[in-house]
Scaffold this motif. Structure first.
Motif, PDB file in Angstrom:
ATOM      1  N   SER A 140     -32.437  32.639 -18.882  1.00  0.00           N
ATOM      2  CA  SER A 140     -31.990  31.339 -18.501  1.00  0.00           C
ATOM      3  C   SER A 140     -31.753  30.599 -19.800  1.00  0.00           C
ATOM      4  N   GLU A 141     -30.927  29.329 -19.503  1.00  0.00           N
ATOM      5  CA  GLU A 141     -30.738  28.647 -20.672  1.00  0.00           C
ATOM      6  C   GLU A 141     -32.265  28.000 -21.243  1.00  0.00           C
ATOM      7  N   SER A 142     -33.008  27.616 -20.443  1.00  0.00           N
ATOM      8  CA  SER A 142     -34.299  26.924 -20.592  1.00  0.00           C
ATOM      9  C   SER A 142     -35.185  27.813 -21.227  1.00  0.00           C
ATOM     10  N   GLU A 143     -35.202  29.061 -21.204  1.00  0.00           N
ATOM     11  CA  GLU A 143     -35.967  29.899 -21.883  1.00  0.00           C
ATOM     12  C   GLU A 143     -35.332  30.120 -23.367  1.00  0.00           C
ATOM     13  N   THR A 144     -33.971  30.133 -23.282  1.00  0.00           N
ATOM     14  CA  THR A 144     -33.387  30.249 -24.905  1.00  0.00           C
ATOM     15  C   THR A 144     -33.834  29.223 -25.683  1.00  0.00           C
ATOM     16  N   ARG A 145     -33.835  27.888 -24.794  1.00  0.00           N
ATOM     17  CA  ARG A 145     -34.139  26.738 -25.896  1.00  0.00           C
ATOM     18  C   ARG A 145     -35.558  26.733 -26.291  1.00  0.00           C
ATOM     19  N   ARG A 146     -36.457  27.235 -25.310  1.00  0.00           N
ATOM     20  CA  ARG A 146     -38.012  27.391 -25.459  1.00  0.00           C
ATOM     21  C   ARG A 146     -38.012  28.309 -26.745  1.00  0.00           C
ATOM     22  N   ARG A 147     -37.371  29.503 -26.775  1.00  0.00           N
ATOM     23  CA  ARG A 147     -37.662  30.300 -27.928  1.00  0.00           C
ATOM     24  C   ARG A 147     -36.896  30.070 -29.038  1.00  0.00           C
ATOM     25  N   ALA A 148     -35.842  28.945 -29.076  1.00  0.00           N
ATOM     26  CA  ALA A 148     -35.482  28.664 -30.287  1.00  0.00           C
ATOM     27  C   ALA A 148     -36.515  27.418 -30.956  1.00  0.00           C
ATOM     28  N   ALA A 149     -37.198  26.659 -29.978  1.00  0.00           N
ATOM     29  CA  ALA A 149     -38.115  25.825 -30.570  1.00  0.00           C
ATOM     30  C   ALA A 149     -39.364  26.382 -30.972  1.00  0.00           C
ATOM     31  N   ALA A 178     -43.931  23.467 -28.649  1.00  0.00           N
ATOM     32  CA  ALA A 178     -42.965  24.419 -28.280  1.00  0.00           C
ATOM     33  C   ALA A 178     -42.838  25.187 -27.215  1.00  0.00           C
TER      34      ALA A 178
END
Length: 98
Positions: free
Chosen positions: A66-75, A24
């Motif tokens: 960024s949206e990518s970092e938001t998704r990474r943190r959620a994962a 993740a």
């Protein structure tokens, strides 16, 4: 000497989740302006410190928002117990030749 722009994040993770956390943790896509990144694990596998070097503070700030970092943190969230982070500016220390 030139300045380095460094983002350091230390996370404590749940026992037995290191492998899942590592999957993740990897950014997708890799951030614009990221020059180098390192990850260090404690011997017990319960604490991970990530150290990333950036071309400038604005690149790091852009990635962090960024949206990518938001998704990474959620994962990563299901595995993280505690998180600390900081942004630093510093320089390489000259070590005398022995």
């Amino acid at each position: 000497m030139r300045d380095h722009f460094v983002w350091v994040t230390t996370r404590r993770i749940k026992p037995g989740t290191l492998e899942e956390f590592e999957r993740a943790w990897r950014p997708e896509p890799y951030p614009e302006g990221l020059l180098q990144a390192y990850a260090y694990w404690s011997e017990d596998g319960l604490e991970i410190t990530g150290v990333s070097f950036w071309d400038k503070r604005e690149s790091c700030d852009s990635w962090r928002g960024s949206e990518s970092e938001t998704r990474r943190r959620a994962a990563m969230a299901p595995y993280v117990v505690q998180e600390r982070e900081g942004f630093y500016v510093g320089r390489e220390l000259g070590i005398p030749v022995r």
